[in-house]
Enzyme design. Structure first.
Site, PDB file in Angstrom:
ATOM      1  N   THR A   1      -3.294  12.205   2.525  1.00  0.00           N
ATOM      2  CA  THR A   1      -2.536  11.288   1.659  1.00  0.00           C
ATOM      3  C   THR A   1      -3.187  11.294   0.284  1.00  0.00           C
ATOM      4  O   THR A   1      -4.198  11.962   0.077  1.00  0.00           O
ATOM      5  CB  THR A   1      -2.598   9.837   2.196  1.00  0.00           C
ATOM      6  OG1 THR A   1      -3.962   9.408   2.171  1.00  0.00           O
ATOM      7  CG2 THR A   1      -2.058   9.731   3.616  1.00  0.00           C
ATOM      8  N   LEU A   2      -2.622  10.492  -0.635  1.00  0.00           N
ATOM      9  CA  LEU A   2      -3.211  10.387  -1.977  1.00  0.00           C
ATOM     10  C   LEU A   2      -4.682   9.955  -1.883  1.00  0.00           C
ATOM     11  O   LEU A   2      -5.544  10.480  -2.596  1.00  0.00           O
ATOM     12  CB  LEU A   2      -2.418   9.374  -2.808  1.00  0.00           C
ATOM     13  CG  LEU A   2      -2.742   9.289  -4.293  1.00  0.00           C
ATOM     14  CD1 LEU A   2      -2.485  10.627  -4.984  1.00  0.00           C
ATOM     15  CD2 LEU A   2      -1.943   8.171  -4.952  1.00  0.00           C
TER      16      LEU A   2
ATOM     17  N   LYS B   1     -15.077  -0.822   5.600  1.00  0.00           N
ATOM     18  CA  LYS B   1     -14.221  -0.795   6.806  1.00  0.00           C
ATOM     19  C   LYS B   1     -14.861  -1.567   7.955  1.00  0.00           C
ATOM     20  O   LYS B   1     -14.149  -2.189   8.758  1.00  0.00           O
ATOM     21  CB  LYS B   1     -13.925   0.652   7.222  1.00  0.00           C
ATOM     22  CG  LYS B   1     -12.993   1.418   6.273  1.00  0.00           C
ATOM     23  CD  LYS B   1     -11.628   0.776   6.135  1.00  0.00           C
ATOM     24  CE  LYS B   1     -10.631   1.692   5.446  1.00  0.00           C
ATOM     25  NZ  LYS B   1      -9.376   0.987   5.104  1.00  0.00           N
TER      26      LYS B   1
ATOM     27  N   TYR C   1     -18.474   9.180   3.172  1.00  0.00           N
ATOM     28  CA  TYR C   1     -17.609   7.998   3.290  1.00  0.00           C
ATOM     29  C   TYR C   1     -18.345   6.762   2.755  1.00  0.00           C
ATOM     30  O   TYR C   1     -17.740   5.835   2.225  1.00  0.00           O
ATOM     31  CB  TYR C   1     -17.134   7.807   4.739  1.00  0.00           C
ATOM     32  CG  TYR C   1     -15.888   6.955   4.846  1.00  0.00           C
ATOM     33  CD1 TYR C   1     -14.716   7.312   4.183  1.00  0.00           C
ATOM     34  CD2 TYR C   1     -15.880   5.795   5.610  1.00  0.00           C
ATOM     35  CE1 TYR C   1     -13.577   6.529   4.273  1.00  0.00           C
ATOM     36  CE2 TYR C   1     -14.747   5.008   5.713  1.00  0.00           C
ATOM     37  CZ  TYR C   1     -13.598   5.378   5.042  1.00  0.00           C
ATOM     38  OH  TYR C   1     -12.470   4.588   5.131  1.00  0.00           O
TER      39      TYR C   1
ATOM     40  N   VAL D   1      -4.528  -6.436  -5.619  1.00  0.00           N
ATOM     41  CA  VAL D   1      -5.210  -7.415  -4.760  1.00  0.00           C
ATOM     42  C   VAL D   1      -6.522  -7.939  -5.355  1.00  0.00           C
ATOM     43  O   VAL D   1      -7.137  -8.840  -4.790  1.00  0.00           O
ATOM     44  CB  VAL D   1      -5.467  -6.862  -3.332  1.00  0.00           C
ATOM     45  CG1 VAL D   1      -4.152  -6.583  -2.625  1.00  0.00           C
ATOM     46  CG2 VAL D   1      -6.373  -5.637  -3.358  1.00  0.00           C
TER      47      VAL D   1
ATOM     48  N   GLY E   1       0.776  -1.247   0.000  1.00  0.00           N
ATOM     49  CA  GLY E   1       0.000   0.000   0.000  1.00  0.00           C
ATOM     50  C   GLY E   1       0.799   1.284   0.000  1.00  0.00           C
ATOM     51  O   GLY E   1       0.245   2.353   0.245  1.00  0.00           O
TER      52      GLY E   1
HETATM   53  P1  NAD Z   1      -2.559   5.946  -0.109  1.00  0.00           P
HETATM   54  O1  NAD Z   1      -3.270   6.419  -1.338  1.00  0.00           O
HETATM   55  O2  NAD Z   1      -1.177   6.394   0.085  1.00  0.00           O
HETATM   56  O3  NAD Z   1      -2.616   4.360  -0.024  1.00  0.00           O
HETATM   57  C1  NAD Z   1      -3.677   3.610  -0.554  1.00  0.00           C
HETATM   58  C2  NAD Z   1      -3.050   2.450  -1.312  1.00  0.00           C
HETATM   59  O4  NAD Z   1      -4.053   1.542  -1.779  1.00  0.00           O
HETATM   60  C3  NAD Z   1      -2.259   2.888  -2.551  1.00  0.00           C
HETATM   61  O5  NAD Z   1      -0.933   2.499  -2.439  1.00  0.00           O
HETATM   62  C4  NAD Z   1      -2.948   2.146  -3.677  1.00  0.00           C
HETATM   63  O6  NAD Z   1      -2.070   1.731  -4.687  1.00  0.00           O
HETATM   64  C5  NAD Z   1      -3.522   0.959  -2.921  1.00  0.00           C
HETATM   65  N1  NAD Z   1      -4.514   0.237  -3.702  1.00  0.00           N
HETATM   66  C6  NAD Z   1      -5.696   0.683  -4.219  1.00  0.00           C
HETATM   67  N2  NAD Z   1      -6.277  -0.273  -4.949  1.00  0.00           N
HETATM   68  C7  NAD Z   1      -5.469  -1.369  -4.891  1.00  0.00           C
HETATM   69  C8  NAD Z   1      -5.521  -2.680  -5.446  1.00  0.00           C
HETATM   70  N3  NAD Z   1      -6.525  -3.074  -6.225  1.00  0.00           N
HETATM   71  N4  NAD Z   1      -4.508  -3.542  -5.160  1.00  0.00           N
HETATM   72  C9  NAD Z   1      -3.477  -3.158  -4.383  1.00  0.00           C
HETATM   73  N5  NAD Z   1      -3.373  -1.936  -3.831  1.00  0.00           N
HETATM   74  C10 NAD Z   1      -4.353  -1.050  -4.085  1.00  0.00           C
HETATM   75  O7  NAD Z   1      -3.489   6.412   1.109  1.00  0.00           O
HETATM   76  P2  NAD Z   1      -3.434   6.082   2.675  1.00  0.00           P
HETATM   77  O8  NAD Z   1      -4.234   7.155   3.301  1.00  0.00           O
HETATM   78  O9  NAD Z   1      -2.056   5.853   3.112  1.00  0.00           O
HETATM   79  O10 NAD Z   1      -4.289   4.744   2.780  1.00  0.00           O
HETATM   80  C11 NAD Z   1      -3.808   3.565   3.378  1.00  0.00           C
HETATM   81  C12 NAD Z   1      -4.881   2.933   4.249  1.00  0.00           C
HETATM   82  O11 NAD Z   1      -5.170   3.798   5.341  1.00  0.00           O
HETATM   83  C13 NAD Z   1      -6.213   2.676   3.555  1.00  0.00           C
HETATM   84  O12 NAD Z   1      -6.747   1.437   4.003  1.00  0.00           O
HETATM   85  C14 NAD Z   1      -7.068   3.796   4.067  1.00  0.00           C
HETATM   86  O13 NAD Z   1      -8.442   3.459   4.037  1.00  0.00           O
HETATM   87  C15 NAD Z   1      -6.561   3.900   5.469  1.00  0.00           C
HETATM   88  N6  NAD Z   1      -6.890   5.131   6.197  1.00  0.00           N
HETATM   89  C16 NAD Z   1      -6.574   6.337   5.657  1.00  0.00           C
HETATM   90  C17 NAD Z   1      -6.903   7.495   6.358  1.00  0.00           C
HETATM   91  C18 NAD Z   1      -6.601   8.862   5.795  1.00  0.00           C
HETATM   92  O14 NAD Z   1      -7.240   9.829   6.215  1.00  0.00           O
HETATM   93  N7  NAD Z   1      -5.653   9.002   4.876  1.00  0.00           N
HETATM   94  C19 NAD Z   1      -7.518   7.402   7.615  1.00  0.00           C
HETATM   95  C20 NAD Z   1      -7.800   6.144   8.143  1.00  0.00           C
HETATM   96  C21 NAD Z   1      -7.482   5.003   7.416  1.00  0.00           C
HETATM   97  O1  0WE Z   2     -10.197   5.369   3.757  1.00  0.00           O
HETATM   98  C1  0WE Z   2     -10.057   6.499   3.338  1.00  0.00           C
HETATM   99  C2  0WE Z   2      -9.985   6.787   1.837  1.00  0.00           C
HETATM  100  C3  0WE Z   2     -10.174   5.571   0.996  1.00  0.00           C
HETATM  101  C4  0WE Z   2     -10.391   5.839  -0.470  1.00  0.00           C
HETATM  102  C5  0WE Z   2     -10.092   7.040  -1.092  1.00  0.00           C
HETATM  103  C6  0WE Z   2     -10.319   7.180  -2.468  1.00  0.00           C
HETATM  104  C7  0WE Z   2     -10.078   8.483  -3.188  1.00  0.00           C
HETATM  105  C8  0WE Z   2      -9.814   8.283  -4.668  1.00  0.00           C
HETATM  106  C9  0WE Z   2     -10.927   4.821  -1.214  1.00  0.00           C
HETATM  107  N1  0WE Z   2     -11.148   4.948  -2.543  1.00  0.00           N
HETATM  108  C10 0WE Z   2     -10.847   6.095  -3.173  1.00  0.00           C
HETATM  109  N2  0WE Z   2     -11.096   6.190  -4.511  1.00  0.00           N
HETATM  110  C11 0WE Z   2     -10.681   7.226  -5.278  1.00  0.00           C
HETATM  111  O2  0WE Z   2     -10.973   7.287  -6.491  1.00  0.00           O
HETATM  112  N3  0WE Z   2      -9.989   7.542   4.238  1.00  0.00           N
HETATM  113  C12 0WE Z   2     -10.203   7.248   5.642  1.00  0.00           C
HETATM  114  C13 0WE Z   2      -9.801   8.945   3.867  1.00  0.00           C
HETATM  115  C14 0WE Z   2     -11.155   9.546   3.666  1.00  0.00           C
HETATM  116  O3  0WE Z   2     -11.843   9.321   2.519  1.00  0.00           O
HETATM  117  C15 0WE Z   2     -13.058   9.960   2.645  1.00  0.00           C
HETATM  118  C16 0WE Z   2     -13.130  10.590   3.895  1.00  0.00           C
HETATM  119  C17 0WE Z   2     -11.906  10.318   4.541  1.00  0.00           C
HETATM  120  C18 0WE Z   2     -11.507  10.762   5.911  1.00  0.00           C
HETATM  121  C19 0WE Z   2     -14.119  10.026   1.753  1.00  0.00           C
HETATM  122  C20 0WE Z   2     -15.253  10.744   2.093  1.00  0.00           C
HETATM  123  C21 0WE Z   2     -15.338  11.378   3.327  1.00  0.00           C
HETATM  124  C22 0WE Z   2     -14.273  11.310   4.237  1.00  0.00           C
END
Ligand code: NAD
Ligand code: 0WE
Length: 256
Positions: A194-195, A163, A156, A65, A13
């Site tokens: 993040t992205l 989740k 969300y 995945v 990831g």
């Molecule tokens: P990120 O974009 O850096 O990481 C998300 C990753 O998911 C990317 O590396 C992407 O390539 C990977 N991914 C998406 N589809 C995939 C697939 N089919 N196969 C393999 N990999 C795939 O963003 P992040 O915020 O570091 O997210 C990591 C985790 O943290 C996620 O589970 C996200 O839900 C969770 N999370 C994020 C936040 C936030 O606010 N950023 C908060 C709580 C939890």
């Molecule tokens: O888990 C997440 C983000 C997960 C995510 C983000 C994207 C953006 C780009 C899953 N799929 C996609 N698909 C895309 O095309 N978070 C916890 C961050 C997050 O995402 C939100 C949040 C928060 C916080 C979306 C809506 C509202 C709040």
């Protein structure tokens, strides 16, 4: 002597240097772990390779995945290169952008299944392949969740459902894999830029909300998540499995 000396960790990831997975990787490396990375999509290879190299890792494997053949190939490679592994970090999620806005009731069947497949089922798929590599060592699986699993957050939507399934999957895996000496836990992180958080309308508003309402009056950083990951995946947490630890500045305890 680091907490992960002679330990091997697979990090799934990392998209870029802002990824939560990258912060976790840096902390495990600091504690002595040898690392491998997986990425999804050719575009990410050239981003992940230099990051991996900077932590002395040459194992950068393609692993979308949603594709069983890619998961199989990645773990076959890990078996050949390492013979075993100690830690699996699952830090990935995906839902179609259109599903992360508008009404939840409009969630499509395909959108629901995609979010569940990538964000929840993948933990089972990866854990099953990691299990034989963890034989005879104290294995560890860690995933990333969000408070939207427990409570409703605007937009969300289907990710909240995915989740919730992920957190339940942590419990069922923990119960199943305990007999193999493998612990399974999650970190429920507060919002971090993040992205995956980009392009989400009003993310700034979400960050401001948490900053003003959380007990610690701040947002958490990926670095803080990384520190908790060290605890959960190390011997410090040898009595902990099936747990979801909130790293959210305490936001989840507040009612009003
Ligand atoms: P990120 O974009 O850096 O990481 C998300 C990753 O998911 C990317 O590396 C992407 O390539 C990977 N991914 C998406 N589809 C995939 C697939 N089919 N196969 C393999 N990999 C795939 O963003 P992040 O915020 O570091 O997210 C990591 C985790 O943290 C996620 O589970 C996200 O839900 C969770 N999370 C994020 C936040 C936030 O606010 N950023 C908060 C709580 C939890
Ligand atoms: O888990 C997440 C983000 C997960 C995510 C983000 C994207 C953006 C780009 C899953 N799929 C996609 N698909 C895309 O095309 N978070 C916890 C961050 C997050 O995402 C939100 C949040 C928060 C916080 C979306 C809506 C509202 C709040």
């Amino acid at each position: 002597m680091g907490l992960f000396e002679n330990k091997k960790a697979v990090i799934c990831g990392v998209a870029n240097e802002r990824s939560i997975a990258w912060a976790i990787a840096q902390h495990l490396h600091r504690e002595g772990a040898e690392l491998a990375f997986t990425y999804a999509g050719d575009a990410f290879r050239e981003r992940v390779e230099p990051l991996a190299a900077s932590l002395g890792s040459k194992l950068v494997l393609s692993c979308d995945v949603t594709k069983d053949d890619e998961i199989d190939a990645a773990f076959e490679r890990l078996r050949d290169e390492w013979g075993g592994m100690d830690v699996l970090v699952h830090s990935l999620a995906f839902a179609n952008k259109e599903e992360l806005k508008g009404r939840f009731v409009d969630t499509s069947r395909e959108g629901f299944m995609l979010a569940m497949n990538v964000s929840a089922y993948s933990l089972v798929a990866l854990s099953r392949r990691a299990l034989p590599l963890m034989a005879g060592r104290s294995g560890n699986v860690l995933t990333l969740s969000y408070y939207g699993a427990e409570k409703v957050f605007p937009n969300y939507n289907v990710m909240g459902v995915a989740k919730a399934a992920l957190e339940s999957t942590v419990q069922y895996l923990a119960a199943d894999l305990g007999k193999d000496g493998v612990r399974v836990n999650a970190i429920s992180a507060g919002p971090i830029r993040t992205l995956a958080a980009m392009g989400i309308g009003d993310f700034r508003e979400i960050l401001n909300h948490v900053q003003s309402r959380s007990p610690l009056n701040k947002n958490v950083t990926a670095d803080e998540v990384g520190k908790t990951a060290v605890y959960l995946c190390s011997d410090l947490a040898s009595g902990v499995t099936g747990e979801v630890i909130h790293v959210d500045a305490g936001y989840h305890v507040i009612g009003m």
